[in-house]
Design an enzyme around this catalytic site. Structure first.
Site, PDB file in Angstrom:
ATOM      1  N   ILE A 149      -0.498  -1.879   7.778  1.00 25.29           N
ATOM      2  CA  ILE A 149      -1.501  -1.634   8.821  1.00 25.29           C
ATOM      3  C   ILE A 149      -2.840  -1.466   8.107  1.00 25.29           C
ATOM      4  O   ILE A 149      -3.126  -0.397   7.557  1.00 25.29           O
ATOM      5  CB  ILE A 149      -1.195  -0.389   9.677  1.00 25.29           C
ATOM      6  CG1 ILE A 149       0.179  -0.469  10.341  1.00 25.29           C
ATOM      7  CG2 ILE A 149      -2.299  -0.211  10.743  1.00 25.29           C
ATOM      8  CD1 ILE A 149       0.537   0.735  11.199  1.00 25.29           C
ATOM      9  N   ASP A 150      -3.640  -2.528   8.111  1.00 30.04           N
ATOM     10  CA  ASP A 150      -4.993  -2.395   7.541  1.00 30.04           C
ATOM     11  C   ASP A 150      -5.905  -1.944   8.676  1.00 30.04           C
ATOM     12  O   ASP A 150      -6.067  -2.639   9.678  1.00 30.04           O
ATOM     13  CB  ASP A 150      -5.448  -3.726   6.968  1.00 30.04           C
ATOM     14  CG  ASP A 150      -6.792  -3.578   6.287  1.00 30.04           C
ATOM     15  OD1 ASP A 150      -6.890  -2.786   5.338  1.00 30.04           O
ATOM     16  OD2 ASP A 150      -7.764  -4.212   6.727  1.00 30.04           O
ATOM     17  N   ASP A 156      -0.565  -5.161   3.148  1.00 32.65           N
ATOM     18  CA  ASP A 156      -1.042  -3.949   3.802  1.00 32.65           C
ATOM     19  C   ASP A 156      -0.401  -3.926   5.183  1.00 32.65           C
ATOM     20  O   ASP A 156      -0.776  -4.723   6.050  1.00 32.65           O
ATOM     21  CB  ASP A 156      -2.572  -3.960   3.914  1.00 32.65           C
ATOM     22  CG  ASP A 156      -3.112  -2.597   4.315  1.00 32.65           C
ATOM     23  OD1 ASP A 156      -4.298  -2.320   4.056  1.00 32.65           O
ATOM     24  OD2 ASP A 156      -2.335  -1.799   4.909  1.00 32.65           O
ATOM     25  N   THR A 184      -5.756   1.819   9.151  1.00 27.67           N
ATOM     26  CA  THR A 184      -4.861   2.902   9.551  1.00 27.67           C
ATOM     27  C   THR A 184      -5.577   3.949  10.401  1.00 27.67           C
ATOM     28  O   THR A 184      -5.023   4.438  11.400  1.00 27.67           O
ATOM     29  CB  THR A 184      -4.240   3.570   8.297  1.00 27.67           C
ATOM     30  OG1 THR A 184      -3.362   2.637   7.661  1.00 27.67           O
ATOM     31  CG2 THR A 184      -3.476   4.830   8.652  1.00 27.67           C
ATOM     32  N   GLU A 236       0.802  -1.224   0.000  1.00 26.79           N
ATOM     33  CA  GLU A 236       0.000   0.000   0.000  1.00 26.79           C
ATOM     34  C   GLU A 236       0.832   1.269   0.000  1.00 26.79           C
ATOM     35  O   GLU A 236       0.508   2.234  -0.695  1.00 26.79           O
ATOM     36  CB  GLU A 236      -0.933   0.013   1.219  1.00 26.79           C
ATOM     37  CG  GLU A 236      -1.772   1.294   1.300  1.00 26.79           C
ATOM     38  CD  GLU A 236      -2.863   1.256   2.339  1.00 26.79           C
ATOM     39  OE1 GLU A 236      -2.821   0.390   3.242  1.00 26.79           O
ATOM     40  OE2 GLU A 236      -3.783   2.100   2.235  1.00 26.79           O
ATOM     41  N   ASP A 259      -5.773  -4.818   0.579  1.00 23.42           N
ATOM     42  CA  ASP A 259      -6.808  -4.950   1.612  1.00 23.42           C
ATOM     43  C   ASP A 259      -7.339  -6.373   1.709  1.00 23.42           C
ATOM     44  O   ASP A 259      -7.783  -6.800   2.777  1.00 23.42           O
ATOM     45  CB  ASP A 259      -7.986  -4.022   1.294  1.00 23.42           C
ATOM     46  CG  ASP A 259      -7.639  -2.536   1.377  1.00 23.42           C
ATOM     47  OD1 ASP A 259      -8.069  -1.781   0.484  1.00 23.42           O
ATOM     48  OD2 ASP A 259      -6.944  -2.149   2.334  1.00 23.42           O
TER      49      ASP A 259
HETATM   50  C1  LIP Z   1      -9.018   0.420   4.835  1.00 27.40           C
HETATM   51  C2  LIP Z   1      -9.907  -0.797   4.793  1.00 27.40           C
HETATM   52  C3  LIP Z   1     -11.334  -0.406   5.162  1.00 27.40           C
HETATM   53  C4  LIP Z   1     -11.852   0.539   4.132  1.00 27.40           C
HETATM   54  C5  LIP Z   1     -10.949   1.739   4.003  1.00 27.40           C
HETATM   55  C6  LIP Z   1      -9.485   1.382   3.793  1.00 27.40           C
HETATM   56  P1  LIP Z   1      -6.451   0.958   5.179  1.00 27.40           P
HETATM   57  O1  LIP Z   1      -7.689   0.053   4.614  1.00 27.40           O
HETATM   58  O2  LIP Z   1      -9.417  -1.789   5.631  1.00 27.40           O
HETATM   59  O3  LIP Z   1     -12.216  -1.508   5.234  1.00 27.40           O
HETATM   60  O4  LIP Z   1     -13.143   0.940   4.448  1.00 27.40           O
HETATM   61  O5  LIP Z   1     -11.403   2.473   2.884  1.00 27.40           O
HETATM   62  O6  LIP Z   1      -9.316   0.798   2.526  1.00 27.40           O
HETATM   63  O7  LIP Z   1      -6.402   2.162   4.287  1.00 27.40           O
HETATM   64  O8  LIP Z   1      -6.731   1.297   6.584  1.00 27.40           O
HETATM   65  O9  LIP Z   1      -5.230   0.074   5.002  1.00 27.40           O
END
Ligand code: LIP
Length: 255
Positions: free
Chosen positions: A82-83, A80, A85, A64, A207
């Site tokens: 930190i999914d 990713d 964030t 990412e 993601d």
């Molecule tokens: C997030 C996703 C989340 C989505 C956000 C974003 P990030 O990933 O996990 O479900 O709604 O738009 O994509 O940006 O925190 O890695």
């Protein structure tokens, strides 16, 4: 291959330690609405690039928080760091490390680690899905009692109206809705039977790369909207669910 999966999981666990041990972090805005990156995202990603490529030097690294060209052929780590964030920034304790391993654009391994709950989700193609070494499986909950996890595409407001229409239609026929803010966690919740459906109308490959195979190896349905197979070349919408809810979920989402 089990040894490689364990080694990837060990990298995810070490990445989780970086997250847990981080305190103040600097925040930078990215393109689009409500889209941010912290210096911890980058620190975790740098660690994972180094540690994962030391396991598989011949693999590509697609993640990412870097510029990525065309999606590579062959072995690719799709990461990713930190999914969730925003959850990390707000100390909501619902962020995960997501590592998918693809071979010629097909997911072969997935690892998702939640350092807050110390839950390590793993899957290898054809070998099942696990959480902390225990086999997991999607639920058999019917739609009327289903918990539906909603993705609100906050970075892409053009999907908001349709996303909320879908949420409203699900609420009318199911049990209730949930929203975590982490797509990879949402996918692992479906795989472990904690929820029964998850959808989001646009996500990036990092993601869902790991979560897609975890759901499938847990006996669930994973759909890349608009494609006849899991799609990783660029952004797309996602539906994940158990078998009992699939028909109604597709009807509500018109897919
Ligand atoms: C997030 C996703 C989340 C989505 C956000 C974003 P990030 O990933 O996990 O479900 O709604 O738009 O994509 O940006 O925190 O890695």
């Amino acid at each position: 291959m089990r040894e490689l999966l364990n080694q990837i999981a060990a990298c995810a666990r070490q990445a989780g330690e970086i997250i847990l041990n981080s305190h103040k972090s600097s925040v930078h805005a990215k393109e689009g609405h409500f889209n941010y990156v912290t210096d911890i995202d980058v620190k975790v990603q740098d660690f994972l690039r180094s540690s994962l490529l030391s396991l598989l030097p011949q693999a590509s690294f697609y993640a990412e928080e870097q510029e990525n060209g065309l999606f590579p052929e062959g072995l690719v780590f799709v990461v990713d760091p930190i999914d969730g964030t925003i959850n990390f920034m707000r100390n909501r304790k619902c962020s995960v490390v997501s590592i998918g391993l693809l071979n010629n654009k097909e997911a072969v391994m997935g690892v998702v680690y939640n350092p807050y709950s110390d839950e390590m989700y793993t899957a290898e193609k054809g070998e099942g899905a696990f959480c902390n070494g225990e086999r997991i499986h999607v639920s058999s909950t019917e739609i009327t009692d289903a918990l539906v996890s909603v993705g609100t595409t906050p970075y892409n407001a053009e999907f908001s109206v349709e996303g909320m229409r879908i949420a409203s239609d699900f609420l009318r026929v199911s049990g209730d809705l949930r929203r975590t803010g982490s797509a990879a966690q949402d996918l692992c919740d479906v795989a472990s039977g904690r929820t029964d459906i998850y959808y989001e109308l646009q996500l990036s490959p990092w993601d869902y790369a790991a979560g897609s195979i975890i759901v499938q190896e847990a006996g669930g349905v994973f759909v890349s909207i608009g494609h006849d197979r899991p799609y990783f070349d660029s952004v797309c919408g996602v539906l994940a669910c158990n078998r009992e809810c699939e028909k109604v979920a597709r009807q509500i989402m018109n897919i």
